[in-house]
Design a protein around this motif. Sequence first.
Motif, PDB file in Angstrom:
ATOM      1  N   TYR A 196       6.790 -14.227   8.488  1.00 54.41           N
ATOM      2  CA  TYR A 196       6.410 -15.355   9.342  1.00 54.41           C
ATOM      3  C   TYR A 196       4.893 -15.523   9.389  1.00 54.41           C
ATOM      4  O   TYR A 196       4.370 -16.638   9.315  1.00 54.41           O
ATOM      5  CB  TYR A 196       6.938 -15.172  10.771  1.00 54.41           C
ATOM      6  N   GLN A 197       4.169 -14.433   9.555  1.00 55.81           N
ATOM      7  CA  GLN A 197       2.710 -14.509   9.610  1.00 55.81           C
ATOM      8  C   GLN A 197       2.152 -15.042   8.293  1.00 55.81           C
ATOM      9  O   GLN A 197       1.226 -15.856   8.284  1.00 55.81           O
ATOM     10  CB  GLN A 197       2.111 -13.146   9.929  1.00 55.81           C
ATOM     11  N   ILE A 198       2.725 -14.591   7.187  1.00 53.25           N
ATOM     12  CA  ILE A 198       2.289 -15.080   5.875  1.00 53.25           C
ATOM     13  C   ILE A 198       2.628 -16.564   5.742  1.00 53.25           C
ATOM     14  O   ILE A 198       1.804 -17.355   5.270  1.00 53.25           O
ATOM     15  CB  ILE A 198       2.937 -14.255   4.742  1.00 53.25           C
ATOM     16  N   ALA A 199       3.826 -16.952   6.172  1.00 52.67           N
ATOM     17  CA  ALA A 199       4.244 -18.360   6.080  1.00 52.67           C
ATOM     18  C   ALA A 199       3.316 -19.258   6.896  1.00 52.67           C
ATOM     19  O   ALA A 199       2.952 -20.352   6.447  1.00 52.67           O
ATOM     20  CB  ALA A 199       5.688 -18.510   6.554  1.00 52.67           C
ATOM     21  N   ILE A 200       2.939 -18.819   8.080  1.00 53.76           N
ATOM     22  CA  ILE A 200       2.044 -19.613   8.923  1.00 53.76           C
ATOM     23  C   ILE A 200       0.695 -19.816   8.235  1.00 53.76           C
ATOM     24  O   ILE A 200       0.182 -20.930   8.165  1.00 53.76           O
ATOM     25  CB  ILE A 200       1.883 -18.947  10.313  1.00 53.76           C
ATOM     26  N   ARG A 201       0.147 -18.755   7.685  1.00 55.63           N
ATOM     27  CA  ARG A 201      -1.153 -18.872   7.011  1.00 55.63           C
ATOM     28  C   ARG A 201      -1.035 -19.685   5.723  1.00 55.63           C
ATOM     29  O   ARG A 201      -1.927 -20.477   5.404  1.00 55.63           O
ATOM     30  CB  ARG A 201      -1.730 -17.495   6.742  1.00 55.63           C
ATOM     31  N   LEU A 202       0.045 -19.485   4.993  1.00 59.53           N
ATOM     32  CA  LEU A 202       0.241 -20.250   3.754  1.00 59.53           C
ATOM     33  C   LEU A 202       0.384 -21.738   4.063  1.00 59.53           C
ATOM     34  O   LEU A 202      -0.208 -22.579   3.379  1.00 59.53           O
ATOM     35  CB  LEU A 202       1.476 -19.741   3.008  1.00 59.53           C
ATOM     36  N   ALA A 255      -7.311 -11.220   3.217  1.00 56.04           N
ATOM     37  CA  ALA A 255      -8.140 -11.743   4.302  1.00 56.04           C
ATOM     38  C   ALA A 255      -7.762 -11.196   5.681  1.00 56.04           C
ATOM     39  O   ALA A 255      -8.430 -11.501   6.664  1.00 56.04           O
ATOM     40  CB  ALA A 255      -8.048 -13.270   4.315  1.00 56.04           C
ATOM     41  N   VAL A 256      -6.708 -10.372   5.743  1.00 55.07           N
ATOM     42  CA  VAL A 256      -6.284  -9.819   7.027  1.00 55.07           C
ATOM     43  C   VAL A 256      -7.343  -8.845   7.520  1.00 55.07           C
ATOM     44  O   VAL A 256      -7.659  -7.870   6.831  1.00 55.07           O
ATOM     45  CB  VAL A 256      -4.924  -9.088   6.916  1.00 55.07           C
ATOM     46  N   PRO A 257      -7.897  -9.117   8.697  1.00 56.02           N
ATOM     47  CA  PRO A 257      -8.927  -8.206   9.196  1.00 56.02           C
ATOM     48  C   PRO A 257      -8.323  -6.905   9.704  1.00 56.02           C
ATOM     49  O   PRO A 257      -7.252  -6.887  10.278  1.00 56.02           O
ATOM     50  CB  PRO A 257      -9.559  -8.992  10.354  1.00 56.02           C
ATOM     51  N   CYS A 258      -9.020  -5.827   9.449  1.00 52.93           N
ATOM     52  CA  CYS A 258      -8.652  -4.542  10.027  1.00 52.93           C
ATOM     53  C   CYS A 258      -9.549  -4.364  11.241  1.00 52.93           C
ATOM     54  O   CYS A 258     -10.768  -4.335  11.116  1.00 52.93           O
ATOM     55  CB  CYS A 258      -8.850  -3.417   9.023  1.00 52.93           C
ATOM     56  N   ILE A 259      -8.973  -4.277  12.418  1.00 52.12           N
ATOM     57  CA  ILE A 259      -9.733  -4.250  13.658  1.00 52.12           C
ATOM     58  C   ILE A 259     -10.414  -2.897  13.884  1.00 52.12           C
ATOM     59  O   ILE A 259     -11.425  -2.814  14.562  1.00 52.12           O
ATOM     60  CB  ILE A 259      -8.820  -4.645  14.843  1.00 52.12           C
ATOM     61  N   ALA A 260      -9.904  -1.848  13.254  1.00 54.49           N
ATOM     62  CA  ALA A 260     -10.505  -0.515  13.427  1.00 54.49           C
ATOM     63  C   ALA A 260     -11.958  -0.537  12.933  1.00 54.49           C
ATOM     64  O   ALA A 260     -12.248  -1.141  11.903  1.00 54.49           O
ATOM     65  CB  ALA A 260      -9.703   0.522  12.660  1.00 54.49           C
ATOM     66  N   PRO A 261     -12.881   0.126  13.653  1.00 56.50           N
ATOM     67  CA  PRO A 261     -14.291   0.096  13.261  1.00 56.50           C
ATOM     68  C   PRO A 261     -14.582   0.841  11.960  1.00 56.50           C
ATOM     69  O   PRO A 261     -15.557   0.563  11.296  1.00 56.50           O
ATOM     70  CB  PRO A 261     -15.012   0.764  14.450  1.00 56.50           C
ATOM     71  N   VAL A 262     -13.725   1.764  11.601  1.00 55.29           N
ATOM     72  CA  VAL A 262     -13.849   2.475  10.324  1.00 55.29           C
ATOM     73  C   VAL A 262     -12.498   2.378   9.625  1.00 55.29           C
ATOM     74  O   VAL A 262     -11.475   2.165  10.272  1.00 55.29           O
ATOM     75  CB  VAL A 262     -14.239   3.961  10.525  1.00 55.29           C
ATOM     76  N   ARG A 313      -4.426  -0.733   5.392  1.00 52.69           N
ATOM     77  CA  ARG A 313      -4.467  -2.124   5.824  1.00 52.69           C
ATOM     78  C   ARG A 313      -3.288  -2.451   6.729  1.00 52.69           C
ATOM     79  O   ARG A 313      -2.209  -1.898   6.566  1.00 52.69           O
ATOM     80  CB  ARG A 313      -4.357  -3.051   4.614  1.00 52.69           C
ATOM     81  N   PRO A 314      -3.484  -3.428   7.615  1.00 53.59           N
ATOM     82  CA  PRO A 314      -2.357  -3.879   8.435  1.00 53.59           C
ATOM     83  C   PRO A 314      -1.334  -4.648   7.584  1.00 53.59           C
ATOM     84  O   PRO A 314      -1.679  -5.245   6.565  1.00 53.59           O
ATOM     85  CB  PRO A 314      -3.002  -4.834   9.448  1.00 53.59           C
ATOM     86  N   TYR A 315      -0.096  -4.621   8.020  1.00 55.96           N
ATOM     87  CA  TYR A 315       0.975  -5.391   7.404  1.00 55.96           C
ATOM     88  C   TYR A 315       1.110  -6.735   8.116  1.00 55.96           C
ATOM     89  O   TYR A 315       0.745  -6.862   9.282  1.00 55.96           O
ATOM     90  CB  TYR A 315       2.318  -4.661   7.540  1.00 55.96           C
TER      91      TYR A 315
END
Length: 141
Positions: free
Chosen positions: A43-49, A24-31, A37-39
């Motif tokens: 911590y970011q995973i823990a927050i979303r989980l 579900a991580v959005p890739c901000i690049a238009p193409v 994909r972004p990493y």
Amino acid sequence: MSVDVTTLWQRLAVEAKVVEILEAVPCIAPVPHQLGRPYLTAYQIAIRLDERHPEVAHELGVEIGGRGVGRNFSLASYLGRQLSELVRRDQDGTHPIEGAFLSSQSVTALTYIDAKGNSVESSATGTPYDLSLFRRRQADR
């Protein structure tokens, strides 16, 4: 800690939940970007989980983590260890999660915002340890 973290990982299907989060991580690049994909940090995973599946942290009896929490075991450290082990065992590159490190060199702080708007400061920054990163493996690799 009285809970078997490996059993909990399987019983609560944590790996599938993490794959969902990484997909579900959005890739901000238009193409599509050549770097893929972004990493996310642990911590970011823990927050979303914790936002989507609070039962995991509840059953572990932990918080998301961060500087000043006063414990060495947190949801972020649990995820970092479990995911690092999965990546380490993936000898043929077919596991849906891949990992990398962000050098801790010249990094003094990383601050995240949890779902409630609270600041969570990484306890790994300012240490001699590199920061683990994870992403959903791309299908074409």
